[in-house]
Design a protein around this motif. Structure first.
Motif, PDB file in Angstrom:
ATOM      1  N   ALA A 172      23.391  45.392  33.411  1.00 27.64           N
ATOM      2  CA  ALA A 172      24.591  44.913  34.107  1.00 27.64           C
ATOM      3  C   ALA A 172      25.530  44.198  33.136  1.00 27.64           C
ATOM      4  CB  ALA A 172      24.202  43.990  35.260  1.00 27.64           C
ATOM      5  N   VAL A 173      24.977  43.475  32.160  1.00 27.02           N
ATOM      6  CA  VAL A 173      25.797  42.795  31.151  1.00 27.02           C
ATOM      7  C   VAL A 173      26.507  43.844  30.283  1.00 27.02           C
ATOM      8  CG1 VAL A 173      25.749  41.294  29.115  1.00 27.02           C
ATOM      9  CG2 VAL A 173      24.376  40.710  31.134  1.00 27.02           C
ATOM     10  N   GLN A 184      33.196  48.382  30.849  1.00 30.29           N
ATOM     11  CA  GLN A 184      34.077  48.715  31.966  1.00 30.29           C
ATOM     12  C   GLN A 184      35.448  49.119  31.433  1.00 30.29           C
ATOM     13  OE1 GLN A 184      34.452  45.645  34.911  1.00 30.29           O
ATOM     14  NE2 GLN A 184      36.178  46.636  35.895  1.00 30.29           N
ATOM     15  N   ASP A 185      35.961  50.226  31.938  1.00 23.81           N
ATOM     16  CA  ASP A 185      37.272  50.777  31.559  1.00 23.81           C
ATOM     17  C   ASP A 185      37.324  51.321  30.133  1.00 23.81           C
ATOM     18  OD1 ASP A 185      38.260  50.142  34.105  1.00 23.81           O
ATOM     19  OD2 ASP A 185      38.856  48.143  33.467  1.00 23.81           O
ATOM     20  N   LEU A 237      35.163  55.173  31.691  1.00 26.78           N
ATOM     21  CA  LEU A 237      33.874  54.684  32.159  1.00 26.78           C
ATOM     22  C   LEU A 237      34.095  53.528  33.125  1.00 26.78           C
ATOM     23  CD1 LEU A 237      30.796  54.908  31.934  1.00 26.78           C
ATOM     24  CD2 LEU A 237      30.904  53.406  29.963  1.00 26.78           C
ATOM     25  N   VAL A 238      33.601  53.670  34.333  1.00 30.67           N
ATOM     26  CA  VAL A 238      33.766  52.635  35.351  1.00 30.67           C
ATOM     27  C   VAL A 238      32.631  51.617  35.265  1.00 30.67           C
ATOM     28  CG1 VAL A 238      33.891  52.208  37.838  1.00 30.67           C
ATOM     29  CG2 VAL A 238      35.018  54.215  36.862  1.00 30.67           C
ATOM     30  N   GLY A 239      31.409  52.093  35.022  1.00 34.20           N
ATOM     31  CA  GLY A 239      30.278  51.184  34.934  1.00 34.20           C
ATOM     32  C   GLY A 239      28.976  51.942  34.786  1.00 34.20           C
ATOM     33  N   ILE A 240      27.884  51.190  34.661  1.00 31.09           N
ATOM     34  CA  ILE A 240      26.551  51.760  34.485  1.00 31.09           C
ATOM     35  C   ILE A 240      25.616  51.073  35.473  1.00 31.09           C
ATOM     36  CG2 ILE A 240      24.681  52.245  32.870  1.00 31.09           C
ATOM     37  CD1 ILE A 240      26.663  51.573  30.595  1.00 31.09           C
ATOM     38  N   GLU A 241      24.788  51.873  36.129  1.00 31.51           N
ATOM     39  CA  GLU A 241      23.806  51.346  37.075  1.00 31.51           C
ATOM     40  C   GLU A 241      22.422  51.820  36.673  1.00 31.51           C
ATOM     41  OE1 GLU A 241      24.889  53.006  40.844  1.00 31.51           O
ATOM     42  OE2 GLU A 241      26.667  51.741  41.054  1.00 31.51           O
ATOM     43  N   PHE A 242      21.408  51.049  37.053  1.00 34.40           N
ATOM     44  CA  PHE A 242      20.022  51.485  36.858  1.00 34.40           C
ATOM     45  C   PHE A 242      19.327  51.536  38.202  1.00 34.40           C
ATOM     46  CE2 PHE A 242      15.469  50.773  35.918  1.00 34.40           C
ATOM     47  CZ  PHE A 242      15.255  51.900  35.141  1.00 34.40           C
ATOM     48  N   HIS A 243      18.670  52.664  38.466  1.00 41.81           N
ATOM     49  CA  HIS A 243      17.915  52.849  39.698  1.00 41.81           C
ATOM     50  C   HIS A 243      16.450  53.040  39.314  1.00 41.81           C
ATOM     51  CE1 HIS A 243      21.552  53.187  42.146  1.00 41.81           C
ATOM     52  NE2 HIS A 243      22.057  53.775  41.080  1.00 41.81           N
ATOM     53  N   PHE A 249      32.037  57.487  35.932  1.00 41.55           N
ATOM     54  CA  PHE A 249      33.374  57.634  35.378  1.00 41.55           C
ATOM     55  C   PHE A 249      34.386  57.746  36.508  1.00 41.55           C
ATOM     56  CE2 PHE A 249      30.441  59.198  32.187  1.00 41.55           C
ATOM     57  CZ  PHE A 249      30.931  58.639  31.017  1.00 41.55           C
ATOM     58  N   ALA A 250      35.649  57.434  36.204  1.00 43.84           N
ATOM     59  CA  ALA A 250      36.731  57.597  37.174  1.00 43.84           C
ATOM     60  C   ALA A 250      36.820  59.070  37.571  1.00 43.84           C
ATOM     61  CB  ALA A 250      38.051  57.110  36.565  1.00 43.84           C
TER      62      ALA A 250
END
Length: 140
Positions: free
Chosen positions: A16-17, A23-24, A91-97, A110-111
């Motif tokens: 998350a950091v 971001q962007d 790039l909008v962000g990164i998530e971990f599942h 991504f947008a």
């Protein structure tokens, strides 16, 4: 001159950091390198220097950076034309599942609905600034 970042993510909180720092970021599809034999994905990017922006600077600056994921079992893309090397992505962000511990999936979002899904043995990600910020400013 800004201090260059080098961040490592080994869990969802760490990721998350890193996500906040990228971001962007601007990414060209030619700068997405999937090295299947090495179980590694590397993404070159121009990321916004959020530290400089938060310090009160008025003109945003971009820095060259590399985002690396290791121990990647598979890499799948959605709405990203990997045959168009000059295509620009944001790039909008990164998530971990999480999946079966310690593995899971990292999603690079991504947008315009583009995404990369990385199935990983375990989360092992690194963001490193590569410098060249003078040139990066000229690419805006």
């Amino acid at each position: 001159m800004t201090t260059q970042l080098k961040l490592i993510a080994l869990d969802a909180d760490d990721l998350a950091v890193i996500s906040a720092h990228v971001q962007d970021a601007r990414v060209q599809t030619s700068d997405i390198v999937w090295r299947q034999d090495e179980k590694r994905l590397v993404v070159g990017m121009l990321r916004l220097d959020w530290e400089q922006t938060l310090a009160g600077e008025t003109a945003p600056r971009r820095l060259f950076a590399a985002l690396r994921f290791d121990r990647v079992l598979s890499c799948k893309s959605r709405n990203i034309d990997l045959d168009a090397p000059q295509a620009a992505l944001e790039l909008v962000g990164i998530e971990f599942h999480p999946g079966e511990a310690p593995g899971g999936s990292a999603l690079l979002l991504f947008a315009q609905g583009g995404a990369l899904r990385l199935d990983v043995e375990c989360l092992e990600c690194e963001l490193t600034d590569l410098g060249g910020d003078d040139l990066a400013g000229e690419l805006d």
